[in-house]
Enzyme design. Structure first.
Site, PDB file in Angstrom:
ATOM      1  N   HIS A 283      32.658  16.691  80.272  1.00 31.28           N
ATOM      2  CA  HIS A 283      32.473  15.255  80.480  1.00 31.28           C
ATOM      3  C   HIS A 283      32.121  15.032  81.947  1.00 31.28           C
ATOM      4  CE1 HIS A 283      33.517  10.965  79.475  1.00 31.28           C
ATOM      5  NE2 HIS A 283      33.646  10.917  80.778  1.00 31.28           N
ATOM      6  N   HIS A 326      43.016  11.521  84.909  1.00 27.72           N
ATOM      7  CA  HIS A 326      42.427  11.514  86.235  1.00 27.72           C
ATOM      8  C   HIS A 326      43.354  10.846  87.243  1.00 27.72           C
ATOM      9  CE1 HIS A 326      38.756  10.298  88.896  1.00 27.72           C
ATOM     10  NE2 HIS A 326      39.300  11.439  89.295  1.00 27.72           N
ATOM     11  N   GLU A 332      39.955   1.582  90.973  1.00 25.82           N
ATOM     12  CA  GLU A 332      39.088   1.328  89.826  1.00 25.82           C
ATOM     13  C   GLU A 332      39.522   0.045  89.109  1.00 25.82           C
ATOM     14  OE1 GLU A 332      39.127   4.738  87.320  1.00 25.82           O
ATOM     15  OE2 GLU A 332      38.340   6.091  88.841  1.00 25.82           O
ATOM     16  N   TYR A 341      36.411  -0.634  74.258  1.00 26.66           N
ATOM     17  CA  TYR A 341      36.289   0.483  75.187  1.00 26.66           C
ATOM     18  C   TYR A 341      36.778   1.755  74.519  1.00 26.66           C
ATOM     19  CZ  TYR A 341      36.815   3.361  79.353  1.00 26.66           C
ATOM     20  OH  TYR A 341      36.727   4.376  80.265  1.00 26.66           O
ATOM     21  N   HIS A 362      45.648   7.826  85.295  1.00 26.47           N
ATOM     22  CA  HIS A 362      45.187   7.016  84.167  1.00 26.47           C
ATOM     23  C   HIS A 362      44.341   7.905  83.259  1.00 26.47           C
ATOM     24  CE1 HIS A 362      42.351   6.589  87.532  1.00 26.47           C
ATOM     25  NE2 HIS A 362      41.391   6.562  86.623  1.00 26.47           N
TER      26      HIS A 362
END
Length: 430
Positions: A283, A326, A332, A341, A362
């Site tokens: 990813h 992450h 963010e 989402y 998160h």
């Protein structure tokens, strides 16, 4: 070196070198480190993959810092942070009221001192309105506005002409430009305000000359004027050092008959974005979805980026396809224009928002992780009918006191979406 812990002797070992690329795995779990990729669909031993970013995604390679960690549980599994009673550091910077008026000192001139407001920073606003601006306009002395409507159309009149901005479009009104907004019923959306820098297209590097947001898809209004006297008074509002001031005049400020130059307002339709994505495995970092950036003085580090997550194809093999767990050195702010989402289908609704502060962990909720870990990896459309976005910044963000005290929409149980995450670790089974 010998070490001692919990009545067990062990040998401390080290790897040498400053700034080197190292690899390591506990010898009790050989093969725990995935080979040839960062985030497989299922990690060895049932571990969770998590990236720790010590620099912006877009930093040049010599200064780009990141490590991938393979852990029994992701670090997002924790109760909410609570303030400690000790160690509060505060200072009142509001010692002088701002004043946008013209000023001149007669001899002997008075002592002038800086007010401490740095020309470097951002603010994020969520707006709701149902009334048009009649005989009034606004200009921002502090910075640029990037406006993201989520519900309802905005007919924006500027000194350069008119723009109609609808959901799934954005517009930028740059510093000092006077504008007025007409709405058609209930309207809401998001605003990213940036100080000290203007938005620009990100560098493409190895992508080449084409891709992401292409210059020709940005639209600038054509000249339009009104020669209109306003006997009752026209109000010009100035946003200056975070406060609002009003001046009166008896004519419309939108009396520009012609103009030329490269300092203009503009709009852009998010469906025009040319998506770049992984076509083999892993990813990619979300920086590949950057529409606009406002650069800082450090190469590769943005004051803020505007990033979108548009519909696209997911084809990566042997990969956990949703966003990875992450911890990031950037702040963010996420918003959702429409749809669901992909990493949090429940709880994150259009018009809502989330803020993940720098180095706060998160990632996908428990349901998303379980589904993506077991999904059959065939080519699939991702985020169909959806448009999520992110305001990312190298600066710290905080919710205003007003927002905390007046909003009854804050989700105090947000952290619970990660509580069902469970350990799949089996040291006896790779």
């Amino acid at each position: 070196m010998w070490g001692f812990s919990q009545s067990v002797w062990f040998i401390l070992q080290y790897m040498s070198g400053f700034g080197n690329e190292h690899v390591s795995e506990d010898p009790r779990c050989p093969g725990a480190l995935p080979e040839g990729q960062n985030n497989p669909q299922v990690c060895p031993y049932g571990l969770y993959a998590e990236q720790l970013s010590g620099s912006a995604f877009t930093c040049p390679r010599p200064t780009n810092k990141r490590s991938w960690l393979y852990r029994i549980l992701p670090s997002v599994c924790h109760k909410p942070f609570k303030p400690l009673e000790e160690g509060h550091l505060t200072h009142n910077w509001d010692e002088v009221e701002p004043d946008p008026n013209q000023e001149r000192g007669l001899a002997p001139a008075p002592l002038l001192t800086p007010n401490g407001l740095g020309r470097n920073g951002i603010a994020v606003h969520i707006f709701l309105c149902n009334t048009s601006m009649i005989n009034r306009c606004l200009y921002n002395s502090d910075g640029d506005f990037l406006i993201v409507p989520q519900q309802g159309k905005l007919l924006i009149t500027t000194e350069f002409g008119k723009m109609l901005v609808e959901p799934n479009e954005i517009c930028v009104i740059q510093q000092g430009m006077r504008f007025s907004v007409e709405v058609f019923g209930e309207t809401r959306g998001y605003i990213l305000e940036v100080y000290g820098a203007h938005f620009e297209l990100p560098d493409l590097g190895p992508i080449g000359a084409n891709g992401l947001a292409n210059p020709r898809d940005f639209l600038v209004p054509v000249a339009w004027y009104e020669d209109r006297q306003v006997p009752g008074g026209y109000t010009v509002i100035s946003k200056y050092q975070g406060k609002l001031f009003a001046a009166q005049q008896d004519f419309s400020p939108f009396n520009v008959v012609a103009w030329h130059g490269n300092y203009t307002p503009y709009k852009y339709h998010l469906e025009k974005f040319m998506v770049i994505n992984s076509v083999a495995f892993d990813h990619a970092d979300p920086s590949i979805f950057t529409v606009l950036t406002a650069k800082s003085t450090r190469p590769g580090v943005a004051v803020t980026d505007f990033v979108i997550f548009p519909p696209r194809w997911g084809v990566a093999n042997n990969t956990f396809r949703p966003p990875y767990y992450h911890r990031n050195c950037m702040s963010e702010f996420m918003g959702l224009i429409k749809g669901h989402y992909e990493a949090k289908e429940e709880g994150f609704q259009p018009g809502g928002a989330s803020l993940h502060s720098m180095m706060t962990p998160h990632g996908p909720d428990a349901d998303c992780f379980e589904k993506a870990s077991k999904a059959k990896l065939e080519p699939e459309r991702v985020a169909e009918g959806t448009m999520a976005f992110m305001f990312e910044s190298s600066l710290s963000l905080a919710v205003t006191k007003w927002g905390l005290q007046t909003s009854n929409h804050l989700d105090k149980n947000y952290y619970k979406c990660w509580e069902p995450l469970k350990s799949h670790f089996n040291p006896n089974c790779k």
